[in-house]
Design an enzyme around this catalytic site. Structure first.
Site, short mmCIF file in Angstrom:
data_model
loop_
_atom_site.label_atom_id
_atom_site.label_comp_id
_atom_site.label_asym_id
_atom_site.label_seq_id
_atom_site.Cartn_x
_atom_site.Cartn_y
_atom_site.Cartn_z
N LEU A 42 0.88 -1.16 0.00
CA LEU A 42 0.00 0.00 0.00
C LEU A 42 0.91 1.21 0.00
O LEU A 42 1.89 1.24 0.76
CB LEU A 42 -0.88 0.03 1.26
CG LEU A 42 -2.03 -0.97 1.35
CD1 LEU A 42 -2.63 -0.95 2.76
CD2 LEU A 42 -3.10 -0.68 0.32
N ASP A 43 0.63 2.20 -0.84
CA ASP A 43 1.51 3.37 -0.83
C ASP A 43 1.38 4.08 0.51
O ASP A 43 0.47 3.82 1.29
CB ASP A 43 1.22 4.29 -2.02
CG ASP A 43 -0.17 4.90 -1.97
OD1 ASP A 43 -0.50 5.57 -0.98
OD2 ASP A 43 -0.93 4.70 -2.94
N ASN A 44 2.30 5.00 0.79
CA ASN A 44 2.35 5.58 2.13
C ASN A 44 1.10 6.38 2.48
O ASN A 44 0.75 6.50 3.66
CB ASN A 44 3.60 6.46 2.29
CG ASN A 44 3.60 7.67 1.37
OD1 ASN A 44 3.20 7.58 0.21
ND2 ASN A 44 4.07 8.80 1.88
N HIS A 45 0.36 6.89 1.50
CA HIS A 45 -0.85 7.65 1.78
C HIS A 45 -2.10 6.77 1.82
O HIS A 45 -3.20 7.28 2.04
CB HIS A 45 -1.04 8.76 0.74
CG HIS A 45 -0.07 9.89 0.94
ND1 HIS A 45 0.18 10.84 -0.03
CD2 HIS A 45 0.75 10.19 1.98
CE1 HIS A 45 1.08 11.70 0.42
NE2 HIS A 45 1.44 11.33 1.63
#
Length: 199
Positions: A42-45
């Site tokens: 999952l991307d950091n955001h």
């Protein structure tokens, strides 16, 4: 014996232990066994369900299998989404992927939902007065930033993205940063992968 964990990855945290800039999984208050690594990212955001395991074979079983696996997300987007736009998202839209190539997304499940109750705080900053919609999107593919690209191309940029399930593995009531271990047999059963007892 391998170990399997379900984590609610917090906002603004990378899905990796080393080599990145910013908050990483190793900062969580947990004594991970040696060899633990995330399955998928999952991307950091983005927030929500992330699988961690010591079993290196799981990535191949999930991502190189001929049988696609379902991933479900709650997505808050700008503005109210029309029935016509829902239809476009369901049947497939054209996004730009790696190599600067146009790609038509595979048909998926998309529905308008009410704002989730008792939703844990996230890191997104948005003005509550601006019209928005919540969607539940279930995909069987995972191009880089796919959901964000899909909603943006139809005029509804993503404000918040939470993965709630991968096949039968569910986020449930886990709070951001919380994790629970799951038994090996149950792990493979919920993923819909044949369990041999010696994975």
């Amino acid at each position: 014996m391998h170990q399997y964990f379900l984590l609610n990855k917090p906002y603004d945290m990378l899905s990796q232990f080393i080599g990145g800039q910013g908050r990483m999984l190793g900062e969580l208050d947990y004594d991970f066994p040696e060899g633990t690594h995330p399955i998928g990212r999952l991307d950091n955001h983005s927030e929500g369900l992330l699988i961690l395991t010591t079993n290196k074979k799981v990535t191949k079983l999930l991502f190189q299998s001929k049988v696609p696996h379902r991933r479900t997300y709650l997505v808050r987007v700008y503005r109210e989404v029309s029935a016509e736009t829902l239809g476009k998202l369901r049947t497939g839209v054209t996004i730009r992927i790696k190599g600067n190539v146009d790609y038509v997304t595979t048909p998926c499940e998309v529905e308008l939902v009410k704002e989730p109750e008792n939703l844990f705080p996230g890191g997104y900053q948005y003005h509550e007065g601006i019209p928005h919609s919540w969607l539940r999107i279930t995909l069987t593919e995972g191009k880089y930033h796919q959901i964000r690209k899909m909603t943006r191309v139809v005029g509804h940029p993503c404000q918040r993205l939470i993965r709630t399930s991968i096949e039968g593995l569910e986020l449930g009531s886990l709070l951001p940063g919380e994790m629970k271990e799951i038994e090996e047999e149950a792990f493979f059963e919920k993923l819909g992968i044949a369990y041999s007892g010696s994975q």
